[in-house]
Design a protein around this motif. Structure first.
Motif, PDB file in Angstrom:
ATOM      1  N   ASP A 181       0.830  -1.201   0.000  1.00 55.02           N
ATOM      2  CA  ASP A 181       0.000   0.000   0.000  1.00 55.02           C
ATOM      3  C   ASP A 181       0.868   1.256   0.000  1.00 55.02           C
ATOM      4  OD1 ASP A 181      -2.221  -1.615   0.090  1.00 55.02           O
ATOM      5  OD2 ASP A 181      -2.519  -1.408   2.253  1.00 55.02           O
ATOM      6  N   GLU A 182       0.449   2.253  -0.762  1.00 52.30           N
ATOM      7  CA  GLU A 182       1.167   3.518  -0.784  1.00 52.30           C
ATOM      8  C   GLU A 182       0.881   4.352   0.454  1.00 52.30           C
ATOM      9  OE1 GLU A 182       0.396   5.518  -4.422  1.00 52.30           O
ATOM     10  OE2 GLU A 182       1.176   3.889  -5.681  1.00 52.30           O
ATOM     11  N   SER A 183      -0.238   4.083   1.116  1.00 50.00           N
ATOM     12  CA  SER A 183      -0.583   4.745   2.371  1.00 50.00           C
ATOM     13  C   SER A 183      -1.273   3.726   3.260  1.00 50.00           C
ATOM     14  CB  SER A 183      -1.493   5.952   2.128  1.00 50.00           C
ATOM     15  OG  SER A 183      -2.694   5.548   1.485  1.00 50.00           O
ATOM     16  N   PRO A 184      -1.188   3.870   4.582  1.00 49.68           N
ATOM     17  CA  PRO A 184      -1.800   2.880   5.482  1.00 49.68           C
ATOM     18  C   PRO A 184      -3.295   2.723   5.215  1.00 49.68           C
ATOM     19  CG  PRO A 184      -0.335   4.345   6.697  1.00 49.68           C
ATOM     20  CD  PRO A 184      -0.461   4.925   5.320  1.00 49.68           C
ATOM     21  N   GLU A 186      -4.751   1.665   2.534  1.00 45.22           N
ATOM     22  CA  GLU A 186      -5.153   2.009   1.167  1.00 45.22           C
ATOM     23  C   GLU A 186      -6.187   1.023   0.640  1.00 45.22           C
ATOM     24  OE1 GLU A 186      -3.211   2.445  -3.323  1.00 45.22           O
ATOM     25  OE2 GLU A 186      -2.040   1.599  -1.686  1.00 45.22           O
ATOM     26  N   LYS A 188      -7.251  -0.581  -2.655  1.00 45.27           N
ATOM     27  CA  LYS A 188      -6.776  -0.766  -4.027  1.00 45.27           C
ATOM     28  C   LYS A 188      -7.925  -0.574  -5.008  1.00 45.27           C
ATOM     29  CE  LYS A 188      -2.478  -1.932  -3.096  1.00 45.27           C
ATOM     30  NZ  LYS A 188      -1.340  -1.090  -3.492  1.00 45.27           N
ATOM     31  N   ARG A 219       1.923  -7.162  -0.492  1.00 44.13           N
ATOM     32  CA  ARG A 219       0.927  -6.450   0.290  1.00 44.13           C
ATOM     33  C   ARG A 219       0.545  -7.300   1.499  1.00 44.13           C
ATOM     34  NH1 ARG A 219      -5.369  -4.694  -1.073  1.00 44.13           N
ATOM     35  NH2 ARG A 219      -5.290  -2.725   0.057  1.00 44.13           N
TER      36      ARG A 219
END
Length: 236
Positions: A181-184, A186, A188, A219
């Protein structure tokens, strides 16, 4: 008059503003996410059908009660650490944090023999002409199907492309794209139907992994409230 009391129209405006701001902060439900633990089968309703196409680069996707659609291969990649977990495979580990913490080795030869990896081959109804096939950028139009499996790394130096595996038994579920994930927390964005070969005996050699320019990290496992309800097991 109370100097701190606001006129009614000001109070109404502030209340509306607070409601709007609260709504902006509301997190929408995030469901049908991948990856997951491949056990506890709980199919709800008839699953979609995924069948071989007329060539190795196609498959036929038929949603429940829907029309068959031919999908075309739009990408393939591998994760240097597994994402979806088969508890029956000795030595497999997957966590809510994903990983590995330091990222994947840049050279596939640095993956120790015996390492568990996860291979994904992706299909979509329309494929972009100019794109990176080790990403999902080539998968231009849905529906999207991910064909996946686990494999152990060997020292084999053959450079034959990694095949799609249609072995049974297999798991199918409604899910999403993956990678860290690009941020906590996230959510998808890509909806994907998964078909995942179950088993612990598949292997991939260092030479085959060397055909890729990079590997993807994993992930983390998703909590139950983010999973779809249709985890189906296709028997032998």
């Amino acid at each position: 008059m109370n100097p701190f009391r606001q006129p009614p129209h000001v109070v109404a405006f502030l209340s509306l503003l607070a409601l709007v701001l609260t709504g902006c902060r509301t997190v929408q439900p995030c469901t049908d996410q991948s990856p997951r633990v491949l056990q506890g089968w709980n199919t709800v309703g008839a699953p979609a059908t995924i069948a071989r196409g007329t060539t190795d680069d196609t498959l036929v996707y038929t949603p429940a009660g829907g029309t068959p659609t031919t999908l075309h291969r739009c990408g393939q990649h591998y994760h240097c650490q597994i994402e979806n977990l088969q508890p029956t495979c000795p030595g497999q580990h997957a966590t809510a944090e994903g990983g590995p913490p330091g990222g994947c080795p840049k050279d596939s030869n640095d993956l120790p023999v015996g390492t568990w990896i996860e291979v994904h081959t992706v299909f979509s109804s329309e494929v972009a002409e100019v794109c990176d096939t080790e990403t999902l950028n080539c998968c231009k139009t849905g529906p999207v199907v991910v064909m996946g499996y686990h494999a152990k790394v060997t020292a084999n130096t053959t450079t034959e492309p990694i095949p799609v595996d249609w072995g049974l038994p297999a798991a199918e579920w409604s899910g999403s794209n993956t990678s860290p994930d690009e941020s906590p927390g996230e959510c998808k964005p890509i909806s994907a139907k998964w078909r995942f070969s179950l088993g612990c005996d598949l292997t991939v050699g260092h030479g085959q992994l060397g055909l890729f320019r990079h590997a993807d990290a994993a992930r983390g496992l998703q909590p139950p409230n983010r999973l779809s309800s249709d985890l189906n097991r296709l028997p032998n």
